[in-house]
Design an enzyme around this catalytic site. Structure first.
Site, PDB file in Angstrom:
ATOM      1  N   ILE A 156      30.306 -22.585  60.552  1.00  0.00           N
ATOM      2  CA  ILE A 156      31.558 -21.888  60.245  1.00  0.00           C
ATOM      3  C   ILE A 156      31.147 -20.462  59.937  1.00  0.00           C
ATOM      4  CG2 ILE A 156      33.548 -21.735  58.709  1.00  0.00           C
ATOM      5  CD1 ILE A 156      33.440 -24.775  58.446  1.00  0.00           C
TER       6      ILE A 156
ATOM      7  N   THR B 259      36.100 -15.535  53.717  1.00  0.00           N
ATOM      8  CA  THR B 259      36.171 -14.365  54.589  1.00  0.00           C
ATOM      9  C   THR B 259      37.590 -13.836  54.713  1.00  0.00           C
ATOM     10  OG1 THR B 259      34.279 -15.262  55.796  1.00  0.00           O
ATOM     11  CG2 THR B 259      35.510 -13.500  56.878  1.00  0.00           C
TER      12      THR B 259
ATOM     13  N   TYR C 180      33.154 -27.884  50.870  1.00  0.00           N
ATOM     14  CA  TYR C 180      32.550 -26.556  50.993  1.00  0.00           C
ATOM     15  C   TYR C 180      31.612 -26.357  49.812  1.00  0.00           C
ATOM     16  CZ  TYR C 180      32.443 -21.403  51.596  1.00  0.00           C
ATOM     17  OH  TYR C 180      32.062 -20.092  51.765  1.00  0.00           O
TER      18      TYR C 180
ATOM     19  N   LYS D 140      30.691 -28.086  54.838  1.00  0.00           N
ATOM     20  CA  LYS D 140      30.220 -26.732  55.125  1.00  0.00           C
ATOM     21  C   LYS D 140      29.133 -26.425  54.101  1.00  0.00           C
ATOM     22  CE  LYS D 140      31.510 -21.844  55.339  1.00  0.00           C
ATOM     23  NZ  LYS D 140      32.590 -20.831  55.140  1.00  0.00           N
TER      24      LYS D 140
END
Length: 295
Positions: free
Chosen positions: A206, A47, A135, A163
């Site tokens: 998240i 992001t 992740y 994540k």
């Protein structure tokens, strides 16, 4: 070691003005998140437009965030790349700047196998000696971390969380059977599945849209911890998420951070800003969300 955080972690967007990082807007944004119940801030991830930030910008952004947060919540730095040595270098810098943990994406383009993932992640973890959030985002990397591999990695004292952006609940169930969830945290990486993720024992999210509504997400998590039915509470968030689906992350959420005064809606190429008509519709959806008292 325990969980890094529980509830809502914010996948922080990077504010730009005239294509430069707007550090004043960044400071205001982080203060807003702290004031509105964010439990962790994740810096320099997807992001944040990580691929188009320079190493110097990443370090400067992390330093600003660490200074503003001042120990109130954990700061997690996205330092993973598809180059193990560069990931170590970035992670060491993050540790020196003051990050509380690092987030490591699976290698992309030069994909490896599961043995390679184990070697990649453990080499970084052992070199840096900070808590690690793995992740797993196969939609962006075309690579997944098998549940058995996560189990093996969890034996490393520094690798303490995942994540999970797979949106695969069979995968989540497999992970739950394999892991000690008192010590290893599972965080959703998809805003739109958090009701199911929380209901099935996830420790948090998240989140992208929590850049503007962190309190709504934390309230949802807290309600679940109190054994409340959270589906109806989630519905206004889902309506906003439907509006955010107009384009790829982080293009839409940058329009909303701009509404709140945290920079403008600029993104860096190859990303491009929303069409004016789409941006106006999204802003209207966000205004309706706030008018409903949901933020």
């Amino acid at each position: 070691m325990g969980h890094i955080f529980e509830g809502v972690g914010v996948a922080l967007a990077t504010p730009f003005t005239h294509n430069e990082v707007d550090f004043d807007a960044l400071r205001r944004h982080v203060k807003y998140l702290l004031d509105n119940n964010a439990k962790s801030i994740v810096v320099n991830g997807t992001t944040a437009e990580n691929p188009t930030l320079t190493d110097e910008e990443k370090d400067q952004i992390l330093e600003v965030v660490v200074n503003v947060v001042d120990g109130r919540v954990p700061v997690i730095a996205g330092t993973g790349t598809n180059n193990t040595q560069k990931s170590i270098q970035a992670s060491v810098r993050a540790r020196e700047i003051g990050a509380d943990a690092i987030m490591l994406i699976t290698p992309y383009y030069n994909k490896t196998n599961q043995r390679g993932l184990i070697a990649h992640f453990t080499t970084i973890a052992d070199a840096v000696k900070l808590p690690v959030v793995l992740y797993n985002v196969p939609s962006r990397t075309n690579m997944t971390i098998d549940a058995e591999t996560v189990e093996t990695l969890s034996e490393n004292e520094y690798i303490v969380a995942l994540k999970d952006a797979t949106n695969d609940f069979d995968y989540l169930e497999d992970l739950k059977q394999r892991l000690n969830l008192d010590e290893f945290a599972l965080y959703s990486g998809n805003d739109d599945n958090i009701v199911d993720y929380f209901n099935q024992g996830g420790h948090g999210v998240i989140s992208v849209v929590a850049n503007v509504i962190p309190n709504a997400f934390q309230s949802l998590y807290d309600a679940k911890q109190n054994d409340e039915n959270i589906q109806s509470q989630f519905q206004p968030i889902q309506t906003l998420l439907d509006a955010l689906a107009v384009d790829v992350n982080p293009i839409p959420v940058k329009a909303l951070t701009a509404v709140e005064g945290f920079g403008n809606y600029e993104v860096r190429l190859p990303l491009v800003t929303l069409e004016d008509s789409d941006r106006q519709k999204l802003e209207q959806a966000y205004e309706q969300f706030k008018v409903g008292g949901n933020s």
